[in-house]
Motif scaffolding. Structure first.
Motif, PDB file in Angstrom:
ATOM      1  N   ARG A   1       1.336  -0.962  -0.207  1.00  0.00           N
ATOM      2  CA  ARG A   1       0.264  -0.283   0.192  1.00  0.00           C
ATOM      3  C   ARG A   1       0.828   0.913  -0.290  1.00  0.00           C
ATOM      4  NH1 ARG A   1      -4.281  -1.805   4.521  1.00  0.00           N
ATOM      5  NH2 ARG A   1      -5.642  -3.379   3.063  1.00  0.00           N
ATOM      6  N   PRO A   2       0.595   2.828  -0.486  1.00  0.00           N
ATOM      7  CA  PRO A   2       0.977   3.935  -0.963  1.00  0.00           C
ATOM      8  C   PRO A   2       1.152   4.264   0.636  1.00  0.00           C
ATOM      9  CG  PRO A   2      -1.110   3.736  -1.325  1.00  0.00           C
ATOM     10  CD  PRO A   2      -1.035   2.517  -1.008  1.00  0.00           C
ATOM     11  N   VAL A   3       2.994   5.102   0.899  1.00  0.00           N
ATOM     12  CA  VAL A   3       3.036   5.703   2.091  1.00  0.00           C
ATOM     13  C   VAL A   3       3.236   7.121   1.712  1.00  0.00           C
ATOM     14  CG1 VAL A   3       4.944   5.373   3.490  1.00  0.00           C
ATOM     15  CG2 VAL A   3       4.044   3.313   2.830  1.00  0.00           C
ATOM     16  N   PRO A   4       2.617   7.866   1.752  1.00  0.00           N
ATOM     17  CA  PRO A   4       2.252   9.432   1.682  1.00  0.00           C
ATOM     18  C   PRO A   4       3.254   9.969   2.084  1.00  0.00           C
ATOM     19  CG  PRO A   4       0.506   9.213   2.798  1.00  0.00           C
ATOM     20  CD  PRO A   4       1.408   7.558   2.126  1.00  0.00           C
ATOM     21  N   PHE A   5       4.082   9.755   2.821  1.00  0.00           N
ATOM     22  CA  PHE A   5       5.006  10.205   4.109  1.00  0.00           C
ATOM     23  C   PHE A   5       6.864  10.272   4.087  1.00  0.00           C
ATOM     24  CE2 PHE A   5       1.150   8.768   6.214  1.00  0.00           C
ATOM     25  CZ  PHE A   5       0.558   9.955   6.816  1.00  0.00           C
TER      26      PHE A   5
END
Length: 144
Positions: A3-7
């Motif tokens: 899953r994406p990690v936007p940090f």
């Protein structure tokens, strides 16, 4: 890939006051963190001379951030944050969440007071609007 990690990173912090056992507050933080992740300790003193210990950790590795986000997801926190992105995002492209310290000590992740989580959102260009859009997109993938 997962899953994406936007940090860029996620910071987790809690205070251990004179009336609390430091190891219990550390246990609460460990509920959110990957296994064996280091926790920093800073000793301080309150206004009236009482002991205050700050326990904190910074998670920068994408897989480890997925662990933190997974625990927030499992606790039902991410869907709430998804509906409150604009209220929780700062002009510095950071998202803030506070979690229940006592519940975390008991192994439960839920919104409340005592643990502060701050995530520095990836945003190019670095604007609040871009940060909010990136965070919303990523949270949608986590909560779908």
């Amino acid at each position: 890939m997962g899953r994406p990690v936007p940090f860029h990173y996620i910071d987790v912090r809690a205070f251990s006051y004179a009336t609390e056992a430091d190891r219990r507050v550390e246990t609460a933080l460990r509920t959110l963190l990957p296994e064996e992740h280091p926790i920093d300790r800073t000793d301080g003193t309150g206004h009236y001379g009482d002991r205050i210990v700050t326990l904190s950790a910074r998670v920068e590795n994408a897989d480890e951030m997925r662990t933190v986000l997974g625990r927030l997801h499992d606790g039902g926190v991410l869907p709430v944050v998804e509906t409150e992105v604009s209220e929780r995002t700062s002009d510095n492209q950071e998202v803030y969440v506070t979690l229940d310290k006592q519940a975390a000590y008991d192994g439960v992740v839920q919104l409340g007071d005592g643990i502060r989580l701050r995530g520095k959102i990836e945003a190019y260009p670095a604007t609040r609007d871009r940060a909010e859009a990136n965070l919303t997109d990523a949270l949608s993938a986590w909560t779908a």
